[in-house]
Design an enzyme around this catalytic site. Structure first.
Site, PDB file in Angstrom:
ATOM      1  N   LYS A 193     -15.175  45.677  -6.495  1.00 24.67           N
ATOM      2  CA  LYS A 193     -14.492  44.606  -7.207  1.00 24.67           C
ATOM      3  C   LYS A 193     -13.108  45.020  -7.704  1.00 24.67           C
ATOM      4  CE  LYS A 193     -18.656  42.117  -8.591  1.00 24.67           C
ATOM      5  NZ  LYS A 193     -19.455  41.581  -9.702  1.00 24.67           N
ATOM      6  N   GLU A 202     -13.171  42.773 -18.278  1.00 28.32           N
ATOM      7  CA  GLU A 202     -12.235  41.675 -18.133  1.00 28.32           C
ATOM      8  C   GLU A 202     -12.557  40.618 -19.186  1.00 28.32           C
ATOM      9  OE1 GLU A 202     -12.710  40.289 -14.111  1.00 28.32           O
ATOM     10  OE2 GLU A 202     -14.268  38.861 -14.658  1.00 28.32           O
ATOM     11  N   HIS A 215     -26.928  34.615 -14.048  1.00 30.02           N
ATOM     12  CA  HIS A 215     -25.890  34.893 -13.045  1.00 30.02           C
ATOM     13  C   HIS A 215     -26.371  34.663 -11.616  1.00 30.02           C
ATOM     14  CE1 HIS A 215     -23.592  36.496 -16.364  1.00 30.02           C
ATOM     15  NE2 HIS A 215     -24.488  37.423 -16.592  1.00 30.02           N
ATOM     16  N   ARG A 219     -19.693  37.581   3.947  1.00 29.90           N
ATOM     17  CA  ARG A 219     -20.857  37.165   4.739  1.00 29.90           C
ATOM     18  C   ARG A 219     -21.017  35.656   4.623  1.00 29.90           C
ATOM     19  NH1 ARG A 219     -24.071  35.807   0.502  1.00 29.90           N
ATOM     20  NH2 ARG A 219     -24.045  37.110  -1.358  1.00 29.90           N
TER      21      ARG A 219
END
Length: 501
Positions: free
Chosen positions: A115, A199, A234, A291
């Site tokens: 990431k 973040e 999530h 993907r």
């Protein structure tokens, strides 16, 4: 390309096998011992045993997959989603073995799989980013400094994470130290990499993603957005297109950002560029899934495309050549994921035999399933039973069709979340399109599905009628019940599986 191995199981393996048949290609299935009679095995042209039930000894074993592929003389491998679909080492092993990997180049998977590296690519592409740490956090001291500079609330994330793992929302400085240790431990166990970063956390965020296709000749197209804001821990639960948040102006900027990221990364094949958005429509880059996504059918229904077929064509070196209608998505589509899990017991997976299965049909309804009547849902893998997708001329029609489809859906023998989806589709908030990733956490509890006296009376009457009809009926000689013709495939199975054919 003539012979393609599908390195996966369940509904996605079935989905890919059907397209391979449409394209006139030979489909090769692989299976573990619990999946010996699975639907993807029954439908494939050939099937090969990988190993025992543990995923690391079967579907996650790169050496075994490559060995089977060589034994079966395949030309290409489609990874599906999950398992090794975003594993650069697997993609490279396929290429090194002289076969085509139906997905992005291994180097692109590697660069976008981290990431932090993906954030750098997005930054270079000029895409909007949520303010965050420059790189992986070295220690607690650096974490405290970064957190102080950014301000709370914050999201602590695993750099190599995915699938909702390795993430924690922090609202106060007091939570930082324990969360840092916990997320690092989760990241190490799940991904073999304990790098984490911080973040800023966007309150009441939407999760909106861009479906893109890119060929090896520099052509990249945006095929609309999908709103995946209905999530639990999530994990996506419901997906739809288009997003109720987007205006044409927001969509244009969104498409430009997604394509710029893909171009900067050197992307090839199908991919999903994911963003989070605030209630005002400001969006920020999140990650790239290298993907096919679980939710790709909603895009297929509004564009008329077969995304798996497009993947195969791109992997075969062909240029993108899409019909004009695909570039102007029509109508709206909603997808509900039907799992063998019990919403009344904190969504605990439910293994066992599916004693009765009725999947919905009718105008605007598509079902992608990986099971059949009489199939034993194994405890070793994700308990996804089917995906129900509804299309309509507009969102109101798509939602009405989804509600009808869920009323038709019957799963017996194992617990399922069908009732949960019926509750969700009836929510005023969902009806209005006023959703965010924390909505279920705010509104759902086991009490939400509590039976009323009226529903209990209806259930009792239904059970009595079912028992009466069962007592009067004559059982058919052929197996299958409500399996939609899988009895034929079962007959074929005995002659087509084994150590390798």
């Amino acid at each position: 390309m003539k012979r393609v191995l599908v390195a996966n199981r369940g509904e996605i393996a079935v989905r890919v096998i059907r397209t391979l048949r449409d394209l006139g290609l030979t489909s090769i299935a692989v299976y573990s011992d619990p999946d010996r009679a699975a639907l993807h095995v029954l439908l494939a042209d050939e099937a090969y045993r990988l190993g025992p039930g543990l995923a690391r000894e079967s579907y996650l074993s790169i050496p075994r997959l490559i060995a089977v592929a060589q034994q079966a003389h395949v030309d290409a491998i489609h990874p599906g989603y999950g398992f090794l679909s975003e594993n650069a080492e697997f993609a490279q092993a396929v290429v090194d073995a002289g076969m085509t990997f139906i997905g992005p180049p291994p180097s692109v998977i590697a660069s976008l799989g981290n990431k932090l590296a993906a954030r750098e690519i997005a930054l270079k592409a000029g895409a909007p980013l949520v303010p965050g740490s420059k790189g992986a956090l070295a220690d607690m001291k650096e974490a405290q400094k970064v957190a102080g500079d950014l301000g709370y609330p914050l999201m602590l994330k695993a750099a190599a994470g995915g699938g909702g793992k390795g993430m924690r929302v922090l609202r106060t400085a007091a939570e930082l130290e324990s969360a840092l240790e916990l997320v690092r431990g989760e990241a190490k166990a799940a991904f073999g990499d304990d790098s984490v970063y911080l973040e800023r956390f966007v309150e009441r965020p939407r999760h909106v993603e861009a479906q893109i296709l890119a060929d090896a000749h520099g052509n990249i197209v945006f095929l609309g957005e999908r709103d995946c804001s209905i999530q639990r821990r999530h994990q996506k639960v419901v997906e739809e297109t288009p997003s109720t948040l987007f205006t044409p102006e927001i969509r244009a900027r969104f498409a430009e950002a997604a394509c710029a990221i893909a171009r900067t990364a050197g992307y090839v094949n199908a991919g999903t560029v994911e963003f989070i958005a605030d209630p005002d429509g400001n969006f920020y880059f999140l990650e790239v899934n290298t993907r096919l996504q679980v939710e790709h059918p909603v895009t297929e229904l509004v564009t008329g495309l077969d995304l798996v077929a497009e993947q195969v064509k791109i992997a075969d070196g062909q240029r993108l050549s899409l019909p004009a209608a695909a570039m102007s998505p029509r109508g709206a589509a909603i997808q509900c994921r039907i799992y063998a899990e019990d919403p009344l017991r904190n969504f605990m997976p439910s293994a066992g035999v599916i004693e009765r299965l009725r999947l919905p049909q009718g105008p605007g309804i598509r079902t992608d399933a990986g099971v059949y009547h009489g199939f034993r849902v194994p405890m070793e893998y994700d308990p996804l039973i089917a995906k129900v997708i509804a299309w309509g001329e507009d969102r109101a029609q798509a939602l009405a069709r989804m509600r009808r489809a869920l009323e038709e859906t019957v799963v017996e023998g194992v617990a399922s979340n069908v009732g949960f989806h019926r509750w969700l589709m009836a929510l005023p908030e969902f009806d209005r399109g006023d959703v965010h990733t924390g909505l279920l956490g705010e509104l759902f509890s086991a009490a939400s599905l509590a039976a009323t006296p009226e529903t209990e009376e209806i259930a009792l009457l239904a059970a009595s009628l079912h028992a009466h009809e069962k007592a009067r009926s004559v059982r058919p000689v052929a197996p299958g019940g409500d399996d939609g013709g899988v009895a034929i495939a079962r007959w074929k199975f005995a002659d087509r599986t084994g150590e390798g054919r």
